[in-house]
Design an enzyme around this catalytic site. Structure first.
Site: not given
Ligand code: PNS
Length: 167
Positions: A19, A43, A92, A130
């Site tokens: 990030h 979540k 990514r 993450s």
């Protein structure tokens, strides 16, 4: 001259070096990056919104061109409220593409004037997420080089406190 910021949205639970890399790349193109931290990710987040925001603020302390805001509701509405129609997202790998494509087109459907810009992070972060960082720390593994040092410390503290609270 008018300065138009770009919004860089995400859960940032926690922010990773991937990030950070996108924010730094974004600053080469846009005058200002507003890091938009999603208030209620689907979540259950490990860090509170305030904790996630504070980590990003600490990493970019002294850099006025990076602002950190919490947001809830539609991203396109948040972008407009910040006076911009530019959203930045990191890509990514191919595996990110489908989700990002859907999200960009849904945002365009909601507000045809909002444009999504994709940026690729350094290839050394192409496997980084993450989720994985949280899992590695929970299982006692090292995350040096994957997250800023202050994030690694706060992750370890958080996991320690959670484990203590369970016992
Ligand atoms: O880092 P993440 O969790 O992949 O970020 C996802 C995020 C925050 C960009 C996305 O969930 C989002 O924009 N949420 C706001 C709700 C919204 O606007 N939904 C409609 C477009 S899909």
């Amino acid at each position: 001259m008018m300065v138009r910021p770009a919004v860089y949205p995400g859960s940032f639970d926690p922010i990773t070096n991937g990030h950070v890399d996108i924010i730094e790349r974004g600053l080469k193109v846009f005058d200002r990056i507003i890091v938009a931290v999603l208030e209620n990710p689907k979540k259950d987040p490990l860090f509170t919104t305030k904790e996630r925001m504070r980590m990003i603020q600490d990493i970019f302390a002294g850099q006025k061109e990076v602002e950190v805001r919490a947001f809830d509701g539609l991203l396109v509405d948040f972008a407009r409220s910040q006076g911009t129609n530019v959203v930045v997202r990191g890509l990514r790998a191919i595996s990110d593409f489908e989700y990002e494509f859907q999200m960009a087109l849904m945002n365009r459907n909601l507000d045809p004037g909002v444009e999504t810009f994709f940026m690729m992070p350094n290839v050394k972060y192409s496997f980084l997420s993450s989720n994985m960082v949280r899992e590695v720390v929970t299982l006692g593994g090292p995350v040096e080089g994957l997250v800023p040092e202050l994030v690694a410390r706060r992750l370890r503290d958080k996991i320690k406190r959670r484990k203590k609270a369970k016992n």
